[in-house]
Motif scaffolding. Structure first.
Motif, PDB file in Angstrom:
ATOM      1  N   GLU A   1      40.254  37.412  37.469  1.00  0.00           N
ATOM      2  CA  GLU A   1      41.146  39.007  37.584  1.00  0.00           C
ATOM      3  C   GLU A   1      39.798  39.464  39.022  1.00  0.00           C
ATOM      4  O   GLU A   1      40.051  39.672  40.006  1.00  0.00           O
ATOM      5  CB  GLU A   1      41.413  39.434  36.832  1.00  0.00           C
ATOM      6  CG  GLU A   1      42.052  39.375  35.840  1.00  0.00           C
ATOM      7  CD  GLU A   1      42.355  40.256  34.223  1.00  0.00           C
ATOM      8  OE1 GLU A   1      41.957  41.072  34.330  1.00  0.00           O
ATOM      9  OE2 GLU A   1      43.619  39.802  34.286  1.00  0.00           O
ATOM     10  N   GLU A   2      38.226  39.527  38.503  1.00  0.00           N
ATOM     11  CA  GLU A   2      37.655  39.963  40.091  1.00  0.00           C
ATOM     12  C   GLU A   2      37.629  39.548  40.643  1.00  0.00           C
ATOM     13  O   GLU A   2      38.142  39.983  42.071  1.00  0.00           O
ATOM     14  CB  GLU A   2      36.218  39.985  39.173  1.00  0.00           C
ATOM     15  CG  GLU A   2      36.193  41.750  38.470  1.00  0.00           C
ATOM     16  CD  GLU A   2      34.322  41.066  37.429  1.00  0.00           C
ATOM     17  OE1 GLU A   2      33.945  40.619  38.033  1.00  0.00           O
ATOM     18  OE2 GLU A   2      34.138  42.338  36.327  1.00  0.00           O
ATOM     19  N   ASP A   3      38.002  38.173  40.485  1.00  0.00           N
ATOM     20  CA  ASP A   3      37.496  37.499  41.737  1.00  0.00           C
ATOM     21  C   ASP A   3      38.920  36.937  42.977  1.00  0.00           C
ATOM     22  O   ASP A   3      38.784  37.064  43.864  1.00  0.00           O
ATOM     23  CB  ASP A   3      37.774  35.248  42.103  1.00  0.00           C
ATOM     24  CG  ASP A   3      36.173  35.139  40.644  1.00  0.00           C
ATOM     25  OD1 ASP A   3      35.124  35.961  41.273  1.00  0.00           O
ATOM     26  OD2 ASP A   3      35.930  33.889  40.681  1.00  0.00           O
ATOM     27  N   SER A   4      39.833  37.552  42.211  1.00  0.00           N
ATOM     28  CA  SER A   4      41.231  37.565  42.426  1.00  0.00           C
ATOM     29  C   SER A   4      41.356  38.468  43.919  1.00  0.00           C
ATOM     30  O   SER A   4      41.533  39.056  44.559  1.00  0.00           O
ATOM     31  CB  SER A   4      41.931  37.508  41.552  1.00  0.00           C
ATOM     32  OG  SER A   4      43.717  38.097  42.070  1.00  0.00           O
ATOM     33  N   GLN A   5      40.667  39.633  43.173  1.00  0.00           N
ATOM     34  CA  GLN A   5      40.843  40.756  44.553  1.00  0.00           C
ATOM     35  C   GLN A   5      39.947  40.689  45.089  1.00  0.00           C
ATOM     36  O   GLN A   5      40.516  41.212  46.048  1.00  0.00           O
ATOM     37  CB  GLN A   5      40.004  42.072  42.967  1.00  0.00           C
ATOM     38  CG  GLN A   5      40.954  42.771  41.981  1.00  0.00           C
ATOM     39  CD  GLN A   5      40.669  44.184  40.793  1.00  0.00           C
ATOM     40  OE1 GLN A   5      39.417  43.906  40.951  1.00  0.00           O
ATOM     41  NE2 GLN A   5      41.070  44.174  39.855  1.00  0.00           N
ATOM     42  N   LYS A   6      38.757  40.397  44.969  1.00  0.00           N
ATOM     43  CA  LYS A   6      37.629  39.872  46.250  1.00  0.00           C
ATOM     44  C   LYS A   6      38.484  39.357  47.300  1.00  0.00           C
ATOM     45  O   LYS A   6      38.388  39.254  48.338  1.00  0.00           O
ATOM     46  CB  LYS A   6      36.241  38.938  45.633  1.00  0.00           C
ATOM     47  CG  LYS A   6      35.455  40.383  44.681  1.00  0.00           C
ATOM     48  CD  LYS A   6      33.934  40.238  44.463  1.00  0.00           C
ATOM     49  CE  LYS A   6      33.378  40.812  43.503  1.00  0.00           C
ATOM     50  NZ  LYS A   6      31.959  40.280  43.618  1.00  0.00           N
TER      51      LYS A   6
ATOM     52  N   GLY B   1      38.724  37.429  32.579  1.00  0.00           N
ATOM     53  CA  GLY B   1      37.681  38.777  33.103  1.00  0.00           C
ATOM     54  C   GLY B   1      37.443  38.181  35.234  1.00  0.00           C
ATOM     55  O   GLY B   1      37.826  39.632  35.543  1.00  0.00           O
ATOM     56  N   ILE B   2      36.872  37.291  34.641  1.00  0.00           N
ATOM     57  CA  ILE B   2      35.726  36.415  36.265  1.00  0.00           C
ATOM     58  C   ILE B   2      37.187  36.522  37.502  1.00  0.00           C
ATOM     59  O   ILE B   2      36.845  36.933  38.288  1.00  0.00           O
ATOM     60  CB  ILE B   2      35.342  35.454  36.186  1.00  0.00           C
ATOM     61  CG1 ILE B   2      33.776  35.852  35.452  1.00  0.00           C
ATOM     62  CG2 ILE B   2      34.530  34.984  37.373  1.00  0.00           C
ATOM     63  CD1 ILE B   2      33.357  35.141  33.976  1.00  0.00           C
TER      64      ILE B   2
END
Length: 530
Positions: free
Chosen positions: A435-440, A432-433
């Motif tokens: 995927e969030e870092d990849s978007q940022k 989950g983390i």
């Protein structure tokens, strides 16, 4: 033939050397004769006289003893024999001297032999108290007289020879002293005459020549007469001085005319150099003012060049900073792309890991089932071993151990299962983390690429500004170089003008020194009288 000065100067030492050689020759010749006579006295005459006197005394004593033997019968035969032997030896020694009359001594030896033959008979008669002893002694008297007279004659002859030799030595000494005194006096007289001659031939002409030369130096009178009658070096010197005076007679007039002409030329040269010095001084002032003005322009141009160089340095730094910022942004974008790719790969790896953890849970379930079955089998084996009694005790131990192992496996399986649950939970949170870092990160990469485009435009503007600054610096530098060259040229002209002014001033001083020297020459030309 006239004698040269060197030959005249050799007269005195030559005469002295000749007389000295003559004195030495006379002394050597007469001294040699004196030494020969002295050696004859010492080696032959004096010993022969002494030996003759000894023989005469010995013979008298012998004859006295023979008489005593007859009169008193008091002398022994051994004593007489010893005296005879001693007397014979003395006569033999006397005969050996070269200045003794050998035949006379030989005759004495024969007479002594005859005497002793008769005397021994007298001594023998006296020893027997024979009355004929006195008659025999009387007959011995002629032999004694012959022997005594012979010894007296030889002694007198040797004494006469000795006196003659002594007189000869004394005469030779007197002759030597006479010759030495005569030669010394003659040497003194000849040297005195030679000295007077040298004074007349050498010293007097030199004194006259010296006096004349001194008057010429003191009075400057070149018309004085010089004695040139001498035919030696002094005469040659006098003739040379006369020739010199003849030549010097034409020098004062020529020197006076030359000095007059040189004085007029020096005056004209002094006036021309003074005018040239004034003109060059004015030109030097103008060049000095121009040099000061150009120096101020060069200073201003140098300040502009330094400021343009500062602008160029700032533009170059900005260009370098923008270029490095663009490179850094591009590298950051590339790094973010790589990080995005790695994050995607990491997310895929984490998914695969999650699937493997699920499979590991299934395997752990299978292992748990196997542990349960092993525990059941171990329990059954223990029951069977208990039934077997004593024979099944060993199998019971094995069953016990299998049971313990199965319990441990069950416990380990439970712990592993718990750990796998925790790992699955952590993997899900990590996914989950990530995927969030990849978007940022995607949003950051888009902003970085946008900044890189903007920075590229800024870099292009900075490069254009830097190019313009370089052109300005090149123009200012070229202008500064031209001003510097102009400054150097003006400085060189000023230095050359200073050198010319100094040379002209030195020339003017040299003209003044020439005027002073010409004045001295004028005074010198008036000191000689022709």
């Amino acid at each position: 033939m006239a004698m040269r000065l060197k030959q005249k100067m050799m007269v005195l030492p030559t005469v002295a050397a000749a007389f000295l050689v003559a004195i030495v020759a006379v002394t050597v010749v007469l001294g040699s004769r004196t030494r020969s006579a002295s050696e004859r006295i010492g080696s032959s005459l004096a010993p022969s006289v002494s030996q003759a006197q000894t023989a005469r005394a010995g013979f008298a004593a012998l004859h006295q003893d023979v008489g005593d033997a007859v009169a008193l019968n008091a002398v022994k035969q051994e004593t007489l024999d010893a005296q005879v032997v001693e007397l014979q030896k003395g006569l033999t020694a006397l005969r050996a001297y070269p200045d003794v009359d050998g035949p006379k001594v030989e005759a004495l030896q024969g007479a002594f032999t005859r005497y002793w033959k008769e005397a021994s008979q007298v001594v023998a008669l006296a020893a027997r108290n024979d009355a004929a002893a006195e008659a025999a002694l009387a007959k011995l008297e002629p032999a004694y007289r012959t022997m005594h007279d012979g010894l007296e004659s030889v002694t007198a002859q040797q004494e006469a020879s000795q006196r003659e030799t002594f007189m000869e030595v004394s005469s030779l000494h007197g002759t030597t002293l006479t010759w030495v005194l005569v030669l010394a006096v003659a040497c003194i007289v000849v040297l005195a005459v030679a000295t007077v001659w040298l004074l007349r031939e050498v010293t007097t002409p030199l004194a006259r020549l010296t006096a004349t030369a001194t008057r010429i130096v003191r009075e400057g009178d070149l018309s004085l007469a010089i004695d040139t009658s001498a035919q030696d070096e002094v005469g040659e010197l006098a003739r040379s001085i006369q020739s010199l005076m003849t030549r010097l007679g034409s020098v004062p007039n020529t020197l006076h005319s030359v000095v007059t002409e040189l004085t007029a030329a020096a005056a004209r040269l002094n006036a021309a150099s003074h005018e040239q010095l004034n003109f060059l001084t004015s030109q030097s002032r103008s060049l000095t003012e121009a040099s000061s003005t150009i120096a101020e322009i060069a200073q201003t141009s140098g300040m502009a060049a330094s400021r343009a160089e500062m602008v160029l340095k700032v533009a170059a730094q900005a260009d370098a900073y923008s270029a490095s910022g663009q490179v850094s942004i591009e590298r950051s974008a590339e790094g973010l792309q790589q990080i995005r790719a790695r994050v995607g790969a990491l997310v895929g790896s984490i998914g695969v890991l999650s699937e493997q953890a699920v499979h590991a849970g299934e395997i752990i379930g299978s292992v748990k089932d196997l542990a349960d079955q092993s525990n059941v089998l171990a329990l059954n084996a223990a029951i069977e071993a208990a039934r077997a009694g004593e024979e099944g005790r060993g199998f019971a131990v094995v069953a016990k151990e299998m049971r313990a192992l199965s319990s441990q496996s069950l416990q380990s399986t439970q712990r592993i299962g718990k750990i796998l649950l925790e790992i699955n939970q952590a993997i899900r949170e990590t996914v989950g983390i990530a995927e969030e870092d990849s978007q940022k990160m995607e949003e950051g990469i888009e902003q970085v690429l946008s900044s890189a485009t903007t920075l590229k435009d800024i870099t292009q503007v900075v490069q254009e500004s830097s190019q313009a600054a370089r052109q300005i610096v090149a123009s200012v530098t070229q202008q500064n170089a031209g001003i510097t060259q102009m400054t150097e040229v003006v400085t060189q002209l000023s230095e050359m003008m200073s050198d010319v002014v100094m040379a002209t001033s030195n020339a003017e001083q040299a003209v003044g020194q020439i005027n002073t020297s010409l004045g001295k020459l004028q005074e010198l030309s008036t000191t000689f009288r022709v």
